[in-house]
Write a protein that holds these residues in place. Structure first.
Motif, mmCIF file in Angstrom:
data_model
loop_
_atom_site.group_PDB
_atom_site.id
_atom_site.type_symbol
_atom_site.label_atom_id
_atom_site.label_comp_id
_atom_site.label_asym_id
_atom_site.label_seq_id
_atom_site.Cartn_x
_atom_site.Cartn_y
_atom_site.Cartn_z
ATOM 1 N N GLU A 162 0.678 -1.240 0.128
ATOM 2 C CA GLU A 162 0.020 -0.118 -0.118
ATOM 3 C C GLU A 162 1.020 1.184 -0.071
ATOM 4 O OE1 GLU A 162 -3.339 0.402 -0.153
ATOM 5 O OE2 GLU A 162 -3.490 -1.545 -0.910
ATOM 6 N N LYS A 163 2.004 1.341 0.820
ATOM 7 C CA LYS A 163 2.862 2.453 0.737
ATOM 8 C C LYS A 163 3.687 2.530 -0.672
ATOM 9 C CE LYS A 163 6.750 3.896 3.608
ATOM 10 N NZ LYS A 163 7.868 3.523 4.837
ATOM 11 N N ALA A 164 3.898 1.351 -1.318
ATOM 12 C CA ALA A 164 4.467 1.632 -2.751
ATOM 13 C C ALA A 164 3.404 2.129 -3.620
ATOM 14 C CB ALA A 164 4.916 -0.008 -3.092
ATOM 15 N N LYS A 165 2.277 1.737 -3.586
ATOM 16 C CA LYS A 165 1.226 2.349 -4.136
ATOM 17 C C LYS A 165 1.029 3.616 -4.185
ATOM 18 C CE LYS A 165 -3.528 1.314 -5.727
ATOM 19 N NZ LYS A 165 -4.821 0.405 -5.528
ATOM 20 N N LYS A 166 0.891 3.987 -2.789
ATOM 21 C CA LYS A 166 0.611 5.508 -2.631
ATOM 22 C C LYS A 166 1.704 6.217 -3.252
ATOM 23 C CE LYS A 166 -0.060 8.652 1.308
ATOM 24 N NZ LYS A 166 -0.063 8.852 2.838
ATOM 25 N N ALA A 167 3.022 5.777 -3.150
ATOM 26 C CA ALA A 167 4.054 6.552 -3.568
ATOM 27 C C ALA A 167 4.036 6.684 -5.031
ATOM 28 C CB ALA A 167 5.407 5.883 -3.218
ATOM 29 N N PHE A 168 3.666 5.928 -5.725
ATOM 30 C CA PHE A 168 3.771 5.887 -7.140
ATOM 31 C C PHE A 168 2.377 6.849 -7.578
ATOM 32 C CE2 PHE A 168 5.600 1.638 -8.259
ATOM 33 C CZ PHE A 168 6.669 2.276 -8.822
ATOM 34 N N ALA A 169 1.247 6.789 -6.662
ATOM 35 C CA ALA A 169 0.113 7.584 -7.008
ATOM 36 C C ALA A 169 0.582 9.165 -6.771
ATOM 37 C CB ALA A 169 -0.891 7.233 -6.213
ATOM 38 N N GLU A 170 1.408 9.662 -5.727
ATOM 39 C CA GLU A 170 1.766 10.726 -5.464
ATOM 40 C C GLU A 170 2.812 11.391 -6.786
ATOM 41 O OE1 GLU A 170 3.843 10.287 -1.728
ATOM 42 O OE2 GLU A 170 1.981 10.502 -0.609
ATOM 43 N N ARG A 171 3.387 10.585 -7.422
ATOM 44 C CA ARG A 171 4.047 11.166 -8.407
ATOM 45 C C ARG A 171 3.454 11.176 -9.861
ATOM 46 N NH1 ARG A 171 7.016 9.227 -4.709
ATOM 47 N NH2 ARG A 171 9.276 9.619 -4.410
ATOM 48 N N VAL A 172 2.279 10.577 -9.884
ATOM 49 C CA VAL A 172 1.346 10.754 -11.059
ATOM 50 C C VAL A 172 0.926 12.189 -11.184
ATOM 51 C CG1 VAL A 172 -0.496 10.063 -12.353
ATOM 52 C CG2 VAL A 172 0.620 8.409 -11.121
ATOM 53 N N GLY A 173 1.271 12.781 -12.073
ATOM 54 C CA GLY A 173 1.280 14.285 -12.417
ATOM 55 C C GLY A 173 2.406 15.133 -12.524
ATOM 56 N N ARG A 174 2.882 14.931 -11.576
ATOM 57 C CA ARG A 174 4.493 15.702 -11.873
ATOM 58 C C ARG A 174 5.474 14.912 -12.702
ATOM 59 N NH1 ARG A 174 5.421 14.511 -6.306
ATOM 60 N NH2 ARG A 174 7.450 13.299 -5.994
ATOM 61 N N SER A 175 5.048 13.421 -12.654
ATOM 62 C CA SER A 175 6.066 12.362 -13.383
ATOM 63 C C SER A 175 5.100 11.291 -13.946
ATOM 64 C CB SER A 175 6.931 11.871 -12.326
ATOM 65 O OG SER A 175 7.897 12.714 -11.930
#
Length: 267
Positions: A162-175
């Motif tokens: 879940e931590k990994a999924k959240k980390a990816f989600a946070e990068r969607v938009g700027r990366s």
């Protein structure tokens, strides 16, 4: 933006030398996250390595107009006798980071990996899970335009996933992300577009859902497996219910016997 032009790739071995990927021409737009879809052995991971620059095509070329990461979670380049902290410092300096940047990245990896005192111990002493968490944290510590992920969200326990999924989600938009995952839910959550790979060729879809639908359409065995799994679940549930019914009936019979025995004793 990433341009894939007339790309061909194969691996020579003693069995055959068929093309794993052939005549691929795709443009991946800037700020568009893409999921690679296809059955096992279709060439998804091969294409991912080519995009990341870890392998070279036999024909054609890949033109990168952005900073592309190495595959997230890749741990093959670590020096086993060095500690996690030392490995992070080494990688950061190789990539040209100054002291301030190095300190920031060390802090990020230490907090993200959450492996405690092991961060200051040799990497060769890490368990596979610790190594995966450490590698994942190091990959995300750097700012890339495009992150490459090959089942990276599948490592670790449920909390870390879940931590990994959240980390990816946070990068969607700027990366953006280019990822392989057997979880359709993750692909739908994190990706907009899809590349369906079948019989060595790659097909672009602006909508990840269309790519997944095409995969199901051209690979009916998936639906067969789902039907078989559903039937299996139903049969197992039916069996459990039958066993519960028998146990209940046995308890009723025992209760009746005990009542009869008590009645006889009272007489």
């Amino acid at each position: 933006m990433i341009e894939i032009k007339n790309l061909y790739k194969r691996y020579h071995n003693h069995h055959d030398s068929e093309w794993v990927l052939k005549d691929i021409n795709i443009v991946i737009p800037k700020h568009v996250s893409v999921g690679l879809i296809g059955k096992n052995g279709a060439g998804k991971s091969t294409l991912l390595r080519l995009i990341a620059g870890m392998d070279s095509p036999d024909k054609g070329e890949i033109v990168r107009h952005s900073r592309v990461s190495w595959p997230v979670g890749l741990s093959g380049g670590f020096q086993g006798s060095m500690t996690g902290r030392q490995n992070v410092k080494f990688v950061t300096r190789v990539l040209g980071g100054d002291k301030k940047e190095t300190d920031r990245i060390i802090s990020f990896v230490e907090n993200f990996a959450d492996i405690g005192k092991a961060f200051n111990e040799p990497v060769k002493t890490y368990s596979s899970g610790m190594r995966s968490r450490f590698a994942f944290g190091l990959s995300l510590a750097f700012d890339f335009d495009v992150y490459i992920s090959d089942e990276a969200t599948a490592v670790g326990d449920r909390t870390f996933k879940e931590k990994a999924k959240k980390a990816f989600a946070e990068r969607v938009g700027r990366s953006s992300l280019i990822m392989v995952s057997h979880s359709e839910g993750i692909l739908k959550d994190l990706c907009e577009a899809g590349i369906f790979i079948n019989d060595g060729r790659a097909y672009w879809y602006d909508d990840i859902n269309e790519a997944i639908d095409e995969y199901h359409k051209l690979d009916p065995i998936i639906d067969i497996n789902r039907s078989e799994a559903a039937s299996k679940d139903f049969l197992e549930a039916k069996k459990e219910m039958e066993q519960a019914r028998k146990i209940y009936q046995l308890k009723l019979a025992l209760s009746s016997i005990i009542r009869d025995m008590r009645g006889s004793n009272e007489k």
